[in-house]
Design a protein around this motif. Structure first.
Motif, mmCIF file in Angstrom:
data_model
loop_
_atom_site.group_PDB
_atom_site.id
_atom_site.type_symbol
_atom_site.label_atom_id
_atom_site.label_comp_id
_atom_site.label_asym_id
_atom_site.label_seq_id
_atom_site.Cartn_x
_atom_site.Cartn_y
_atom_site.Cartn_z
ATOM 1 N N GLY A 78 46.143 21.058 26.206
ATOM 2 C CA GLY A 78 46.564 19.885 25.469
ATOM 3 C C GLY A 78 47.534 19.031 26.244
ATOM 4 N N ILE A 79 48.761 19.472 26.352
ATOM 5 C CA ILE A 79 49.847 18.651 26.875
ATOM 6 C C ILE A 79 49.976 18.715 28.403
ATOM 7 N N GLY A 80 49.386 19.715 29.036
ATOM 8 C CA GLY A 80 49.627 19.952 30.461
ATOM 9 C C GLY A 80 48.514 19.477 31.360
ATOM 10 N N TYR A 81 48.207 18.193 31.302
ATOM 11 C CA TYR A 81 47.083 17.617 32.044
ATOM 12 C C TYR A 81 47.170 17.952 33.531
ATOM 13 N N ASP A 82 46.126 18.639 34.024
ATOM 14 C CA ASP A 82 45.983 19.001 35.435
ATOM 15 C C ASP A 82 47.097 19.907 35.954
ATOM 16 N N THR A 83 47.901 20.481 35.083
ATOM 17 C CA THR A 83 48.975 21.366 35.530
ATOM 18 C C THR A 83 48.933 22.736 34.861
ATOM 19 N N LEU A 84 48.515 22.817 33.598
ATOM 20 C CA LEU A 84 48.509 24.081 32.871
ATOM 21 C C LEU A 84 47.089 24.632 32.729
ATOM 22 N N GLY A 85 46.997 25.933 32.701
ATOM 23 C CA GLY A 85 45.731 26.610 32.431
ATOM 24 C C GLY A 85 46.016 28.004 31.924
ATOM 25 N N MET A 86 45.053 28.579 31.220
ATOM 26 C CA MET A 86 45.235 29.918 30.663
ATOM 27 C C MET A 86 43.924 30.688 30.760
ATOM 28 N N ALA A 87 44.014 31.943 31.163
ATOM 29 C CA ALA A 87 42.847 32.820 31.185
ATOM 30 C C ALA A 87 42.593 33.363 29.785
ATOM 31 N N VAL A 88 41.330 33.410 29.384
ATOM 32 C CA VAL A 88 40.982 33.893 28.046
ATOM 33 C C VAL A 88 39.898 34.974 28.146
ATOM 34 N N SER A 89 39.742 35.706 27.044
ATOM 35 C CA SER A 89 38.927 36.932 27.049
ATOM 36 C C SER A 89 37.437 36.665 26.859
ATOM 37 N N LEU A 90 36.909 35.820 27.725
ATOM 38 C CA LEU A 90 35.475 35.561 27.845
ATOM 39 C C LEU A 90 35.192 35.672 29.334
ATOM 40 N N TYR A 91 34.109 36.356 29.722
ATOM 41 C CA TYR A 91 34.015 36.771 31.121
ATOM 42 C C TYR A 91 32.671 36.460 31.771
ATOM 43 N N SER A 92 32.753 36.250 33.080
ATOM 44 C CA SER A 92 31.580 36.197 33.937
ATOM 45 C C SER A 92 31.611 37.408 34.854
ATOM 46 N N HIS A 93 30.443 38.042 35.013
ATOM 47 C CA HIS A 93 30.318 39.235 35.856
ATOM 48 C C HIS A 93 29.346 38.927 36.995
ATOM 49 N N PHE A 94 29.731 39.308 38.205
ATOM 50 C CA PHE A 94 28.915 39.044 39.384
ATOM 51 C C PHE A 94 28.782 40.331 40.204
ATOM 52 N N THR A 95 27.582 40.658 40.619
ATOM 53 C CA THR A 95 27.392 41.768 41.550
ATOM 54 C C THR A 95 26.982 41.208 42.909
ATOM 55 N N PHE A 96 27.427 41.883 43.957
ATOM 56 C CA PHE A 96 27.138 41.470 45.331
ATOM 57 C C PHE A 96 26.725 42.696 46.141
ATOM 58 N N GLU A 97 25.755 42.505 46.997
ATOM 59 C CA GLU A 97 25.314 43.569 47.899
ATOM 60 C C GLU A 97 24.720 42.935 49.145
ATOM 61 N N ARG A 98 25.043 43.492 50.305
ATOM 62 C CA ARG A 98 24.424 42.991 51.537
ATOM 63 C C ARG A 98 22.908 43.103 51.410
ATOM 64 N N SER A 99 22.212 42.122 51.997
ATOM 65 C CA SER A 99 20.774 42.052 51.837
ATOM 66 C C SER A 99 20.145 41.474 53.102
ATOM 67 N N ASP A 100 18.815 41.580 53.213
ATOM 68 C CA ASP A 100 18.113 41.006 54.358
ATOM 69 C C ASP A 100 17.930 39.490 54.212
ATOM 70 N N ALA A 101 17.961 39.031 52.976
ATOM 71 C CA ALA A 101 17.818 37.601 52.702
ATOM 72 C C ALA A 101 18.624 37.267 51.453
ATOM 73 N N LEU A 102 19.008 36.001 51.337
ATOM 74 C CA LEU A 102 19.761 35.580 50.163
ATOM 75 C C LEU A 102 18.904 35.708 48.911
ATOM 76 N N GLU A 103 19.426 36.436 47.927
ATOM 77 C CA GLU A 103 18.752 36.583 46.641
ATOM 78 C C GLU A 103 19.779 36.346 45.539
ATOM 79 N N ILE A 104 19.429 35.504 44.582
ATOM 80 C CA ILE A 104 20.327 35.201 43.468
ATOM 81 C C ILE A 104 19.544 35.300 42.169
ATOM 82 N N SER A 105 20.068 36.054 41.227
ATOM 83 C CA SER A 105 19.421 36.197 39.927
ATOM 84 C C SER A 105 20.441 35.951 38.823
#
Length: 293
Positions: free
Chosen positions: A14-41
């Motif tokens: 609200g009041i903290g334009y471009d200065t304030l932020g807060m982490a919230v309990s909604l998540y993104s999960h990413f897995t990574f593994e070396r591979s022979d070619a780029l693969e994204i799913s």
């Protein structure tokens, strides 16, 4: 294989334009593994290539450390909606950088993560809380790395998040915000930023509500969210103490310290705005996490 989990974030508060932020309990999960070619799913086909923001951030971090890029297999499983003002791009940026460090054995501090992520994202207001957790006030001294002030957020607070089924593009949201403001507006904002951060720390919802009276961006951006007025009225008459636009929108976030009020209000919102997703969230205190599988 590694997994990186990154919380969603609400920028500006609200009041903290471009200065304030807060982490919230909604998540993104990413897995990574070396591979022979780029693969994204786990994302639309048009993003399953070298232009994917996760991979771009991965490569940028490697370049920062003088490492050669290499192909990886990336799996994406996210709860964070795209282009809704909850930091979805920041979760991608942070995950890519952390994976680059883990897969090359590079030791990196959270402060260095914030600096690199800010370089990719362009500003620290989302990436800093995504990495550090809690509420964060960020600024960048001239010619220096970002400075981040982290605040603990009271565990009593509940953030009722209302996500409309349409986007508000950041580029459009920035266009409607005035590039210059009167001195009186600047003074109005400054004291209220201090009040808001103190209210978040103590769980004082009355203080949060009094402080959350923005004159820089919400009066202009609310017009980009057709449901703004109706959702705001429903939240405030339903027991929430205040409400702000999360990031540039279209997500709206209401604040209460009463779980029962939050649950009853969520039912009411689902009845009145069935096309909107709603979540009752807390502040994430841990920030981005990594584990080996």
């Amino acid at each position: 294989m590694i997994r990186v989990t990154v919380p969603a974030t609400s920028a500006n508060l609200g009041i903290g334009y471009d200065t304030l932020g807060m982490a919230v309990s909604l998540y993104s999960h990413f897995t990574f593994e070396r591979s022979d070619a780029l693969e994204i799913s786990g994302c639309p086909e048009e993003f399953q290539n070298e232009d994917n923001l996760v991979y771009v951030s991965f490569v940028d971090a490697l370049r920062e450390w003088g490492e050669e890029a290499f192909p990886v297999s990336i799996g994406i499983d996210t709860e964070v909606p795209v282009a809704r003002g909850l930091g979805s791009s920041s979760t991608c940026v942070v995950a890519g950088i952390m994976a680059a460090a883990a897969l090359t054995g590079h030791t990196v501090t959270r402060e260095e993560l914030v600096a690199i992520a800010t370089g990719v994202e362009g500003h620290p207001d989302n990436v800093a809380p995504a990495i550090l957790g809690g509420a964060v006030c960020s600024f960048t001294p001239t010619g220096e790395l970002p400075r981040c002030l982290r605040y603990e957020v009271s565990g009593r607070l509940r953030f009722l998040t209302v996500i409309p089924p349409y986007e508000v593009r950041t580029s459009e949201a920035r266009k409607v915000v005035p590039s210059e403001v009167p001195l009186s507006t600047a003074v109005w904002q400054m004291g209220r930023i201090a009040g808001l951060t103190r209210g978040l720390e103590t769980g004082d919802t009355s203080l949060i509500a009094d402080a959350n009276d923005d004159r820089l961006q919400e009066p202009y951006r609310r017009a980009l969210i057709p449901d703004y007025d109706d959702i705001r009225e429903t939240c405030l008459t339903g027991g929430a103490k205040t409400l702000w636009i999360s990031g540039s929108g279209s997500t709206l976030m209401a604040v209460t310290d009463d779980t029962i009020v939050a649950k009853l209000l969520q039912v009411r919102l689902r009845e009145q705005f069935p096309a909107c997703d709603t979540h009752i969230l807390t502040c994430d205190t841990e920030g981005a996490q990594i584990e080996y599988l």
